[in-house]
Design a protein around this motif. Structure first.
Motif, PDB file in Angstrom:
ATOM      1  N   VAL A 153     -40.623   3.653  -2.028  1.00  0.00           N
ATOM      2  CA  VAL A 153     -40.369   3.066  -0.716  1.00  0.00           C
ATOM      3  C   VAL A 153     -41.725   2.836  -0.053  1.00  0.00           C
ATOM      4  O   VAL A 153     -42.427   3.777   0.294  1.00  0.00           O
ATOM      5  CB  VAL A 153     -39.481   3.972   0.151  1.00  0.00           C
ATOM      6  CG1 VAL A 153     -39.312   3.363   1.542  1.00  0.00           C
ATOM      7  CG2 VAL A 153     -38.119   4.168  -0.514  1.00  0.00           C
ATOM      8  N   ARG A 208     -42.290   0.764   2.782  1.00  0.00           N
ATOM      9  CA  ARG A 208     -42.160   0.730   4.240  1.00  0.00           C
ATOM     10  C   ARG A 208     -40.744   1.135   4.616  1.00  0.00           C
ATOM     11  O   ARG A 208     -39.781   0.706   3.987  1.00  0.00           O
ATOM     12  CB  ARG A 208     -42.413  -0.679   4.813  1.00  0.00           C
ATOM     13  CG  ARG A 208     -43.708  -1.350   4.404  1.00  0.00           C
ATOM     14  CD  ARG A 208     -44.915  -0.777   5.114  1.00  0.00           C
ATOM     15  NE  ARG A 208     -46.088  -1.586   4.890  1.00  0.00           N
ATOM     16  CZ  ARG A 208     -46.811  -1.629   3.772  1.00  0.00           C
ATOM     17  NH1 ARG A 208     -46.444  -0.908   2.735  1.00  0.00           N
ATOM     18  NH2 ARG A 208     -47.894  -2.394   3.679  1.00  0.00           N
ATOM     19  N   GLN A 209     -40.616   1.934   5.651  1.00  0.00           N
ATOM     20  CA  GLN A 209     -39.316   2.281   6.211  1.00  0.00           C
ATOM     21  C   GLN A 209     -39.258   1.787   7.652  1.00  0.00           C
ATOM     22  O   GLN A 209     -40.286   1.698   8.328  1.00  0.00           O
ATOM     23  CB  GLN A 209     -39.095   3.791   6.177  1.00  0.00           C
ATOM     24  CG  GLN A 209     -38.861   4.357   4.788  1.00  0.00           C
ATOM     25  CD  GLN A 209     -38.586   5.847   4.820  1.00  0.00           C
ATOM     26  OE1 GLN A 209     -39.416   6.625   5.286  1.00  0.00           O
ATOM     27  NE2 GLN A 209     -37.425   6.244   4.336  1.00  0.00           N
ATOM     28  N   GLY A 210     -38.066   1.458   8.130  1.00  0.00           N
ATOM     29  CA  GLY A 210     -37.938   0.947   9.482  1.00  0.00           C
ATOM     30  C   GLY A 210     -38.515  -0.444   9.639  1.00  0.00           C
ATOM     31  O   GLY A 210     -38.919  -0.838  10.732  1.00  0.00           O
ATOM     32  N   LYS A 249     -30.882  -1.586   5.435  1.00  0.00           N
ATOM     33  CA  LYS A 249     -31.496  -0.254   5.499  1.00  0.00           C
ATOM     34  C   LYS A 249     -32.939  -0.290   5.998  1.00  0.00           C
ATOM     35  O   LYS A 249     -33.585   0.747   6.101  1.00  0.00           O
ATOM     36  CB  LYS A 249     -31.442   0.424   4.130  1.00  0.00           C
ATOM     37  CG  LYS A 249     -30.074   0.971   3.763  1.00  0.00           C
ATOM     38  CD  LYS A 249     -30.133   1.823   2.500  1.00  0.00           C
ATOM     39  CE  LYS A 249     -28.794   2.480   2.218  1.00  0.00           C
ATOM     40  NZ  LYS A 249     -28.823   3.306   0.982  1.00  0.00           N
ATOM     41  N   LEU A 267     -35.803  -1.448   4.610  1.00  0.00           N
ATOM     42  CA  LEU A 267     -36.714  -0.913   3.603  1.00  0.00           C
ATOM     43  C   LEU A 267     -37.483  -2.025   2.900  1.00  0.00           C
ATOM     44  O   LEU A 267     -36.989  -3.145   2.760  1.00  0.00           O
ATOM     45  CB  LEU A 267     -35.931  -0.131   2.544  1.00  0.00           C
ATOM     46  CG  LEU A 267     -35.141   1.105   2.977  1.00  0.00           C
ATOM     47  CD1 LEU A 267     -34.376   1.673   1.787  1.00  0.00           C
ATOM     48  CD2 LEU A 267     -36.059   2.150   3.580  1.00  0.00           C
ATOM     49  N   THR A 309     -41.303   1.255  12.258  1.00  0.00           N
ATOM     50  CA  THR A 309     -42.666   1.284  11.746  1.00  0.00           C
ATOM     51  C   THR A 309     -43.593   0.585  12.730  1.00  0.00           C
ATOM     52  O   THR A 309     -43.242  -0.436  13.318  1.00  0.00           O
ATOM     53  CB  THR A 309     -42.716   0.575  10.382  1.00  0.00           C
ATOM     54  OG1 THR A 309     -41.855   1.265   9.465  1.00  0.00           O
ATOM     55  CG2 THR A 309     -44.129   0.560   9.839  1.00  0.00           C
ATOM     56  N   GLU A 314     -31.550   2.487  -2.725  1.00  0.00           N
ATOM     57  CA  GLU A 314     -32.484   1.672  -1.939  1.00  0.00           C
ATOM     58  C   GLU A 314     -32.142   0.183  -1.972  1.00  0.00           C
ATOM     59  O   GLU A 314     -32.767  -0.611  -1.277  1.00  0.00           O
ATOM     60  CB  GLU A 314     -33.920   1.892  -2.430  1.00  0.00           C
ATOM     61  CG  GLU A 314     -34.470   3.272  -2.144  1.00  0.00           C
ATOM     62  CD  GLU A 314     -34.073   4.297  -3.205  1.00  0.00           C
ATOM     63  OE1 GLU A 314     -34.530   5.446  -3.099  1.00  0.00           O
ATOM     64  OE2 GLU A 314     -33.324   3.946  -4.146  1.00  0.00           O
ATOM     65  N   CYS A 349     -39.444  -2.025  -0.808  1.00  0.00           N
ATOM     66  CA  CYS A 349     -39.565  -1.128  -1.959  1.00  0.00           C
ATOM     67  C   CYS A 349     -40.132  -1.849  -3.180  1.00  0.00           C
ATOM     68  O   CYS A 349     -40.224  -3.074  -3.210  1.00  0.00           O
ATOM     69  CB  CYS A 349     -38.192  -0.572  -2.336  1.00  0.00           C
ATOM     70  SG  CYS A 349     -37.271   0.204  -1.002  1.00  0.00           S
TER      71      CYS A 349
END
Length: 320
Positions: free
Chosen positions: A220, A222-224, A200, A202, A2, A170, A204
């Motif tokens: 979710v 934010r990812q990364g 992972k 994440l 991100t 998640e 969440c």
């Protein structure tokens, strides 16, 4: 990964107290008077650090038959609950069924210089209760993030019970995780449960229903984004400790990510594990941070130090 912006200049920080090597501080709880309780993964100990008199840092309690402490949360005024068990820091795994929950009554510490500590519950269903969070003060219900099994537990202190409240992908580890720490930091904010999943990458949330007996669908956010523990400010921004990156990054409520303290190649907040704002009126801009000194990932591949408690003045970020 991100996209993350960097605040220039970074927010100013000051070390309040540093512990000797090797000291892995895992979590903290700020008292209403501004003093800070800190838990250690590297020893079964809880210390009190007073930002106004750091030289008077004192051991509150050394726990028996465990090797590490994890989450800590205040449920009633000056009554804190802390989890501890048998943990191997080399493998980041815990002995099954070894964790327990204790109550630390700090009111007696203020009167006599000794806190009253008592065991209240065996957490034998939980692999490792990493983060703890208050769900209901009146009913004495807290939540625990089991970072090994990848699940959220609901702990009923009054009735001495603990059960899985939520278990979703998640919250779990991926196959063959590089770091076997799944759901990690947890916070309740405006009817939502928020959490980081370190393995992972994440961030969440899910809506809390029926006082934590059920939850809405997972969002979710934010990812990364690899985070450890975190804390919300009054504007709903999440201040996230990024342990392996030696930084503090703010997940703004509007969506942006901004690193505000530390750098991956600097010792400023090396191995930042948790943070919390001061609770005193007029001091709410002070963010207390605890670290593991880079023990989980040496800075520049070789630099480590004793874990420390530091304070960050967030004024420039909040007014900028």
């Amino acid at each position: 990964m991100t996209e993350v912006a960097t605040l220039e200049p970074l927010l100013p920080s000051r070390v309040i107290h540093q512990f000797p090597m090797p000291s892995w501080i895992e979590n903290l709880a700020v008292r209403s008077n501004g003093q800070v309780l800190v838990t250690f993964c590297s020893a079964p100990e809880v210390y009190l650090v007073d930002p106004s008199e750091p030289s008077k840092t004192v051991l509150i309690h050394k726990f028996s038959n465990v090797t590490a402490m994890s989450g800590i949360i205040e449920v009633e005024h000056d009554k804190f609950y802390v989890a501890g068990g048998v943990c191997d820091l080399q493998t980041m795994t815990s002995e099954a069924g070894s964790y327990k929950l204790w109550e630390i009554d700090m009111a007696t510490f203020d009167k006599s210089g000794e806190a009253t500590v008592k065991e209240v519950l065996k957490l034998d269903k939980i692999g490792c209760p990493n983060g703890l969070e208050l769900l209901s003060r009146s009913e004495k219900i807290i939540l625990a993030a089991d970072c090994e099994h990848g699940a959220l537990f609901r702990i009923d202190i009054a009735n001495g019970a603990h059960e899985i409240a939520l278990e979703v992908d998640e919250m779990r580890n991926p196959e063959n995780p590089f770091i076997p720490v799944a759901i990690n930091g947890i916070k309740v904010r405006k009817e939502y449960l928020y959490w980081t999943n370190t393995s992972k990458a994440l961030f969440c949330r899910a809506k809390i229903l029926e006082n934590g007996k059920s939850f809405g669908s997972v969002e979710v956010l934010r990812q990364g984004f690899i985070g450890d523990d975190f804390y919300f400010d009054s504007d709903d921004n999440a201040w996230v400790t990024q342990n392996p990156f030696n930084t503090i990054t703010v997940a703004r409520s509007a969506g942006e990510l901004v690193t505000v303290a530390g750098r991956i190649d600097r010792m400023d907040v090396a191995g930042a594990t948790a943070c919390q704002f001061d609770r005193r009126e007029g001091k709410e801009h002070l963010l207390y941070v605890v670290t593991n000194g880079g023990l989980a990932g040496p800075v520049n591949g070789q630099q480590v130090e004793g874990g420390k408690v530091l304070v960050i003045d967030t004024t420039a970020f909040k007014t900028g």
